[in-house]
Enzyme design. Structure first.
Site, short mmCIF file in Angstrom:
data_model
loop_
_atom_site.label_atom_id
_atom_site.label_comp_id
_atom_site.label_asym_id
_atom_site.label_seq_id
_atom_site.Cartn_x
_atom_site.Cartn_y
_atom_site.Cartn_z
N LYS A 133 0.55 -1.13 0.03
CA LYS A 133 -0.22 -0.04 -0.02
C LYS A 133 0.81 1.22 0.15
O LYS A 133 2.11 1.17 0.33
CB LYS A 133 -0.94 -0.24 1.33
CG LYS A 133 -1.93 -1.03 0.94
CD LYS A 133 -3.42 -0.98 1.86
CE LYS A 133 -4.14 -2.02 1.22
NZ LYS A 133 -5.45 -2.38 2.16
N ARG A 143 -3.57 -10.35 4.69
CA ARG A 143 -3.91 -10.15 3.15
C ARG A 143 -2.86 -9.54 2.40
O ARG A 143 -2.57 -8.36 2.45
CB ARG A 143 -5.15 -9.36 2.97
CG ARG A 143 -5.67 -9.22 1.44
CD ARG A 143 -7.09 -8.40 1.53
NE ARG A 143 -7.75 -8.45 0.15
CZ ARG A 143 -7.15 -7.78 -0.84
NH1 ARG A 143 -6.06 -6.82 -0.53
NH2 ARG A 143 -7.61 -7.71 -1.97
#
Ligand code: HH2
Length: 382
Positions: free
Chosen positions: A326, A360
């Site tokens: 991210k 995840r």
């Protein structure tokens, strides 16, 4: 409402004093505290008598103790107090402290049994042209299935198939298009991957078809806020559910990343999501929660959340955390999404040490290797 806080530094200590409405902040409080409502005084008194100091403020009170002290005082007061309100609060205190102590409750899936005793890897499989890190790479069903099989062979415990990018500013897609992208992949992976398949969707129609095709998990980034029919579809289909925290939509969420008390607001909003799931009829042991790194969060919010993640284990549900590749990691390293493996592993390690049950990730093999070390350290004994 009652909530447990872990005060790790001066800023946490000042924020806790402010939350309780203490006129003078004490910068030196450390460790676990219970933030209690200002009344009933009976509860405060009971805690004091059982050896737990209570600092009162105008809007609340802080009970200072170790988790086991808070748990045992809460338990004995839940038996001893006569006042119904005070008794319920004491029971809630004991329950929350118990959840933090126990950590990593099991997540029940309809057919598969997830391994217990270690942190699990949910591998990301985006069948989209525009996902932020792997958009377009697995847009064809064959390439996606092949990649899913590779991720399973690398040690992924679950495969999360998504057909709509949710990166900030992404364009929504129709249910028809999402189904066209994901359904053949879900069907094939259910047959061949040997690990449970999850569908990353907020749409009831997509979830229904994926569950019919054998998906065991519905991963909803909207936390049951986007499609009012989704909870019932999950409940009727007997699937497990991951409820992620976000505010607004991917189009406007970053304008909504404003919090007076990040952990407190996140706690309350995840609890509301959990209630939505339960009201729809999904059994509690089928539900996992996710704080939603990067969704209506600034880079600073993501870091604070990772530092104090353990507080969210008081909700009693497994925590799933998605930090992989991210942009907040890119801000720290200066690297593009495809080169954020080292940062992703560091964030995964922090999350695993701070109470996450599942991570995840895009890189299953490297994450499993790092987690083997984390799990070995966690379970080492003298
Ligand atoms: N993050 C993304 C998508 N789905 N689901 C959960 N539960 N938690 C997350 O953190 C999460 C998620 C965004 O990552 P990615 O799927 O790689 O990108 P995109 O949304 O662009 O497809």
């Amino acid at each position: 409402m009652l909530r447990l806080l872990e005060l790790q530094d001066e800023s946490d200590s000042r924020a806790a004093c402010a939350a309780a409405g203490r006129p003078h902040a004490d910068p030196n409080l450390r460790g676990w505290v219970a933030l209690l409502p200002p009344r009933p005084a009976l509860l405060h008194e009971g805690l004091r008598q059982s050896g737990v100091p209570v600092l009162r403020g105008e809007t609340g009170a802080l009970a200072l103790g170790s988790l086991s002290q808070l748990w045992s005082s809460g338990r004995s007061l839940a038996d001893a107090l006569e006042d119904g309100g005070a008794r319920a609060l004491a029971a809630d205190l004991a329950r929350r402290a118990g959840h933090v102590e126990a950590q990593r409750p099991p997540w029940r899936l309809p057919r598969s049994r997830l391994p217990e005793g270690r942190v699990l890897v949910m591998a990301v499989l985006n069948v989209t042209p525009d996902s932020f890190s792997d958009g377009g790479r697995y847009a064809a069903a064959d390439a996606a299935v092949e990649h899913g099989l590779r991720l399973a062979a690398e040690g992924a415990d679950l495969l999360d198939v998504g057909g709509e990018s949710t990166r900030p500013g992404s364009e929504p897609v129709s249910a028809e298009e999402e189904l066209r992208r994901t359904l053949p992949v879900v069907r094939e992976l259910v047959r061949r991957a040997g690990v449970p398949v999850s569908i990353d969707t907020s749409k009831a129609e997509v979830a229904r078809a994926a569950i019919d095709a054998g998906a065991e998990v519905v991963n909803d980034v909207s936390g049951l806020q986007r499609d009012p029919g989704l909870g019932t579809v999950v409940a009727r289909g007997g699937a497990a559910l991951c409820l992620m925290h976000m505010r607004g939509t991917p189009q406007d969420m970053q304008q909504r990343a404003a919090y007076g008390d990040l952990l407190g607001e996140l706690h309350d909003e995840l609890l509301e999501a959990l209630r939505r799931g339960l009201e729809a009829g999904v059994p509690e042991d089928h539900i996992a929660l996710d704080p939603g790194l990067g969704f209506a969060k600034t880079a600073e919010h993501n870091l604070l959340l990772l530092r104090r993640l353990r507080e969210l284990t008081q909700l009693g549900r497994p925590l799933l955390v998605g930090a992989s590749r991210k942009s907040f990691l890119g801000r720290l390293s200066g690297k593009p999404a495809a080169e954020r493996l080292t940062g992703s592993i560091a964030a995964a390690t922090v999350a695993a040490l701070h109470g996450a049950s599942l991570l995840r990730v895009h890189d299953a093999a490297a994450t499993r290797e790092a987690l083997a070390v984390v799990d070995a350290v966690r379970s080492s004994s003298s």
